[in-house]
Design a protein around this motif. Sequence first.
Motif, PDB file in Angstrom:
ATOM      1  N   CYS A  56      -5.058 -15.937  65.728  1.00  0.00           N
ATOM      2  CA  CYS A  56      -6.356 -15.836  65.846  1.00  0.00           C
ATOM      3  C   CYS A  56      -7.396 -16.365  66.737  1.00  0.00           C
ATOM      4  O   CYS A  56      -7.166 -17.709  67.178  1.00  0.00           O
ATOM      5  CB  CYS A  56      -6.952 -16.506  64.403  1.00  0.00           C
ATOM      6  SG  CYS A  56      -8.872 -16.266  63.836  1.00  0.00           S
ATOM      7  N   ALA A  57      -8.026 -15.735  67.581  1.00  0.00           N
ATOM      8  CA  ALA A  57      -8.770 -16.105  68.485  1.00  0.00           C
ATOM      9  C   ALA A  57     -10.173 -16.114  68.135  1.00  0.00           C
ATOM     10  O   ALA A  57     -10.659 -15.205  67.204  1.00  0.00           O
ATOM     11  CB  ALA A  57      -8.770 -15.116  69.820  1.00  0.00           C
ATOM     12  N   THR A  58     -11.106 -17.082  68.554  1.00  0.00           N
ATOM     13  CA  THR A  58     -12.318 -17.169  68.042  1.00  0.00           C
ATOM     14  C   THR A  58     -13.487 -17.090  68.910  1.00  0.00           C
ATOM     15  O   THR A  58     -13.430 -17.619  70.059  1.00  0.00           O
ATOM     16  CB  THR A  58     -12.583 -18.665  67.139  1.00  0.00           C
ATOM     17  OG1 THR A  58     -11.698 -18.701  66.180  1.00  0.00           O
ATOM     18  CG2 THR A  58     -13.932 -18.576  66.596  1.00  0.00           C
ATOM     19  N   ILE A  59     -14.389 -16.233  68.808  1.00  0.00           N
ATOM     20  CA  ILE A  59     -15.635 -16.280  69.497  1.00  0.00           C
ATOM     21  C   ILE A  59     -16.866 -16.844  68.757  1.00  0.00           C
ATOM     22  O   ILE A  59     -17.401 -16.376  67.877  1.00  0.00           O
ATOM     23  CB  ILE A  59     -15.966 -14.693  69.774  1.00  0.00           C
ATOM     24  CG1 ILE A  59     -15.061 -14.077  70.559  1.00  0.00           C
ATOM     25  CG2 ILE A  59     -17.356 -14.783  70.507  1.00  0.00           C
ATOM     26  CD1 ILE A  59     -15.069 -12.679  70.578  1.00  0.00           C
ATOM     27  N   GLY A  60     -16.990 -18.096  69.348  1.00  0.00           N
ATOM     28  CA  GLY A  60     -18.103 -18.838  68.618  1.00  0.00           C
ATOM     29  C   GLY A  60     -17.451 -19.646  67.321  1.00  0.00           C
ATOM     30  O   GLY A  60     -17.615 -19.313  66.238  1.00  0.00           O
ATOM     31  N   THR A  61     -16.877 -20.733  67.512  1.00  0.00           N
ATOM     32  CA  THR A  61     -16.150 -21.460  66.528  1.00  0.00           C
ATOM     33  C   THR A  61     -17.443 -22.310  65.793  1.00  0.00           C
ATOM     34  O   THR A  61     -18.415 -22.359  66.142  1.00  0.00           O
ATOM     35  CB  THR A  61     -15.541 -22.546  67.057  1.00  0.00           C
ATOM     36  OG1 THR A  61     -16.020 -23.561  67.891  1.00  0.00           O
ATOM     37  CG2 THR A  61     -14.058 -21.990  67.948  1.00  0.00           C
ATOM     38  N   THR A  62     -16.896 -22.503  64.375  1.00  0.00           N
ATOM     39  CA  THR A  62     -17.955 -23.119  63.556  1.00  0.00           C
ATOM     40  C   THR A  62     -18.313 -24.407  63.961  1.00  0.00           C
ATOM     41  O   THR A  62     -19.550 -24.717  63.654  1.00  0.00           O
ATOM     42  CB  THR A  62     -17.219 -23.085  62.061  1.00  0.00           C
ATOM     43  OG1 THR A  62     -17.110 -21.851  61.674  1.00  0.00           O
ATOM     44  CG2 THR A  62     -18.165 -23.816  61.095  1.00  0.00           C
ATOM     45  N   SER A  63     -17.282 -25.306  64.526  1.00  0.00           N
ATOM     46  CA  SER A  63     -17.789 -26.541  64.698  1.00  0.00           C
ATOM     47  C   SER A  63     -18.893 -26.474  66.026  1.00  0.00           C
ATOM     48  O   SER A  63     -19.916 -27.328  65.822  1.00  0.00           O
ATOM     49  CB  SER A  63     -16.320 -27.440  65.261  1.00  0.00           C
ATOM     50  OG  SER A  63     -16.885 -28.585  65.341  1.00  0.00           O
ATOM     51  N   THR A  64     -18.649 -25.732  66.999  1.00  0.00           N
ATOM     52  CA  THR A  64     -19.487 -26.202  68.298  1.00  0.00           C
ATOM     53  C   THR A  64     -19.823 -24.653  68.948  1.00  0.00           C
ATOM     54  O   THR A  64     -20.426 -24.843  70.041  1.00  0.00           O
ATOM     55  CB  THR A  64     -18.512 -27.027  69.414  1.00  0.00           C
ATOM     56  OG1 THR A  64     -17.593 -26.270  69.744  1.00  0.00           O
ATOM     57  CG2 THR A  64     -18.369 -28.401  68.694  1.00  0.00           C
ATOM     58  N   THR A  65     -19.503 -23.762  68.510  1.00  0.00           N
ATOM     59  CA  THR A  65     -19.383 -22.219  68.918  1.00  0.00           C
ATOM     60  C   THR A  65     -18.723 -22.124  70.142  1.00  0.00           C
ATOM     61  O   THR A  65     -18.975 -21.378  71.172  1.00  0.00           O
ATOM     62  CB  THR A  65     -20.674 -21.743  69.245  1.00  0.00           C
ATOM     63  OG1 THR A  65     -21.526 -22.740  70.179  1.00  0.00           O
ATOM     64  CG2 THR A  65     -21.479 -21.468  67.973  1.00  0.00           C
ATOM     65  N   ALA A  66     -17.537 -22.861  70.364  1.00  0.00           N
ATOM     66  CA  ALA A  66     -16.505 -22.777  71.369  1.00  0.00           C
ATOM     67  C   ALA A  66     -15.877 -21.256  71.146  1.00  0.00           C
ATOM     68  O   ALA A  66     -16.059 -20.617  70.331  1.00  0.00           O
ATOM     69  CB  ALA A  66     -15.288 -23.683  71.222  1.00  0.00           C
ATOM     70  N   ILE A  67     -15.663 -20.713  72.591  1.00  0.00           N
ATOM     71  CA  ILE A  67     -15.177 -19.347  72.744  1.00  0.00           C
ATOM     72  C   ILE A  67     -13.696 -19.387  73.378  1.00  0.00           C
ATOM     73  O   ILE A  67     -13.557 -20.024  74.445  1.00  0.00           O
ATOM     74  CB  ILE A  67     -16.030 -18.712  73.791  1.00  0.00           C
ATOM     75  CG1 ILE A  67     -17.321 -18.577  73.103  1.00  0.00           C
ATOM     76  CG2 ILE A  67     -15.497 -17.315  73.810  1.00  0.00           C
ATOM     77  CD1 ILE A  67     -18.790 -17.844  73.810  1.00  0.00           C
ATOM     78  N   ASP A  68     -12.939 -18.857  72.788  1.00  0.00           N
ATOM     79  CA  ASP A  68     -11.468 -18.834  73.120  1.00  0.00           C
ATOM     80  C   ASP A  68     -11.443 -17.594  74.214  1.00  0.00           C
ATOM     81  O   ASP A  68     -12.188 -16.439  74.105  1.00  0.00           O
ATOM     82  CB  ASP A  68     -10.515 -18.562  71.950  1.00  0.00           C
ATOM     83  CG  ASP A  68     -10.460 -19.621  71.013  1.00  0.00           C
ATOM     84  OD1 ASP A  68     -10.443 -20.766  71.659  1.00  0.00           O
ATOM     85  OD2 ASP A  68      -9.927 -19.267  69.942  1.00  0.00           O
ATOM     86  N   PRO A  69     -10.478 -17.610  75.122  1.00  0.00           N
ATOM     87  CA  PRO A  69     -10.274 -16.639  76.137  1.00  0.00           C
ATOM     88  C   PRO A  69      -9.613 -15.346  75.625  1.00  0.00           C
ATOM     89  O   PRO A  69      -8.169 -15.423  75.789  1.00  0.00           O
ATOM     90  CB  PRO A  69      -9.204 -17.492  77.378  1.00  0.00           C
ATOM     91  CG  PRO A  69      -8.537 -18.450  76.531  1.00  0.00           C
ATOM     92  CD  PRO A  69      -9.475 -19.179  75.422  1.00  0.00           C
ATOM     93  N   VAL A  70     -10.251 -14.507  75.117  1.00  0.00           N
ATOM     94  CA  VAL A  70      -9.549 -13.536  74.328  1.00  0.00           C
ATOM     95  C   VAL A  70      -8.627 -12.674  75.197  1.00  0.00           C
ATOM     96  O   VAL A  70      -7.455 -12.414  74.692  1.00  0.00           O
ATOM     97  CB  VAL A  70     -10.659 -12.665  73.691  1.00  0.00           C
ATOM     98  CG1 VAL A  70      -9.880 -11.347  73.013  1.00  0.00           C
ATOM     99  CG2 VAL A  70     -11.522 -13.362  72.526  1.00  0.00           C
TER     100      VAL A  70
END
Length: 473
Positions: free
Chosen positions: A231-245
């Motif tokens: 699971c890659a995330t675009i905009g994590t719940t905690s801080t809206t971090a973005i994984d390099p998809v």
Amino acid sequence: MTPEEFRRYGKQVIDWIADYQEKVEAHPVRSQVGPGDVLAALPAHPPEAGEGFAGVLADLDEVIMPGITHWQHPGFYAYFPANASGPSILGELLSAGLGVQGMLWATSPACTELETRVTGWLAELLDLPAELRGNGVIQDSASSACMVAIRAALHRADPAAAREGITGRHTLYVSSQTHSSLEKGARVTGIGAGNVRVVDVDPGTLAMDPAHLDELITADVAAGAVPVLVCATIGTTSTTAIDPVGAIGEVCRRHGVWLHVDAAYAGVAAVCPELRWINDGLAGHADSYATNPHKWLLTNFDCTVLWVADREAVTAALSILPEYLRNRATASGEVVDYSDWQIPLGRRFRALKLWAVIRWYGAEGLREHIRTGVRLADDLAGWIAADPAFEVLPHHPFGLVCFRPRWEGLPDEDADAATLDLMERLNASGDLYLTHTRVGGRVVLRMAIGAPATTGRHVRAAWQKISEAVARA
């Protein structure tokens, strides 16, 4: 209830909702009741005879409203927004009035075909890759979307598991910033929380480290495990971090692992062309992708849209057709039965409210709503950065700003306690509602902007209240 009674009380309910939206700012943001207060105000036993609807409306004001935390309040910044707009509310009402159970195409063709169309519209508005278009389905939440993705991925990795149960070790891959629904999905599907592998993140950006992901998958395969999903995330719940998809997708491709992209909050931002960089890496890599119109796109909860690149993987994993559901349309193979695309059998006519929202606002109106949230967050971040008593986290591309007071001279543990105490005092005021998270082990405050009623005036007032509270501490 006769049609005439329904008209009379229905008009009262519509007026009540309109008055509520108009005056929501007059309420304290967070409910002021204590545990058990609402329960104590409700009768212990159901009425023997029907009481009519007037009493329901009266108790709504006297008993229920004191226990409501007002998510549509312009001072609600605690969690990602749960937008409720006029056209969406009316669409929800129409859905309730029709009372459709849209489990099969045959049980209401319009329910299915409208959903096919509006999920296609949304894919176009977000400029999603071609392989995802035409394969959309509305779920109740991103958690359910994750569950569907896990089940489809498990079927692809181990087709016998659906019939014979899971044998051997199967693994999922997340980061410390991934939503907890992935761990719950592992529990529910039988993979097990102990087989959820946590990938390292970059300490600065909190983005998943593709190299460490590759190492974990390689080691697990060597140990005899079956990797199921990343699971890659675009905009994590905690801080809206973005994984390099894209980089994560390359790792998944090399190992033949399903890539699910969770863009629950931030994905809808791609209605704005200037924010479509969030789609980088999706094309050719994402096996499934989910975003929530019910967060930041003016659509009432519940409405998550899940797209898949291979619909056959989903239906093969989830389709069950007992005799009582068999019908000519399904047997023809010419229709979609969305019950095969979700965990439960039954499904509401959720497409009506998303259809109403898109038609009412149009692409321009949806973009303006997103841009307003981004602009207000930028303004807030600028004010925080200019105040030497505060530190703002640099990553705030959407509507969330994370920050903390500096508390000069206090040890980290005491500073964290002071920040949490500040948050509780601010929330108790009734004027605003914040939450917190931890970044690098330190407590930071989260201020998520996006309620339709929130304007620059409200954000400025909230910041002044926060800064003044710190100055007095």
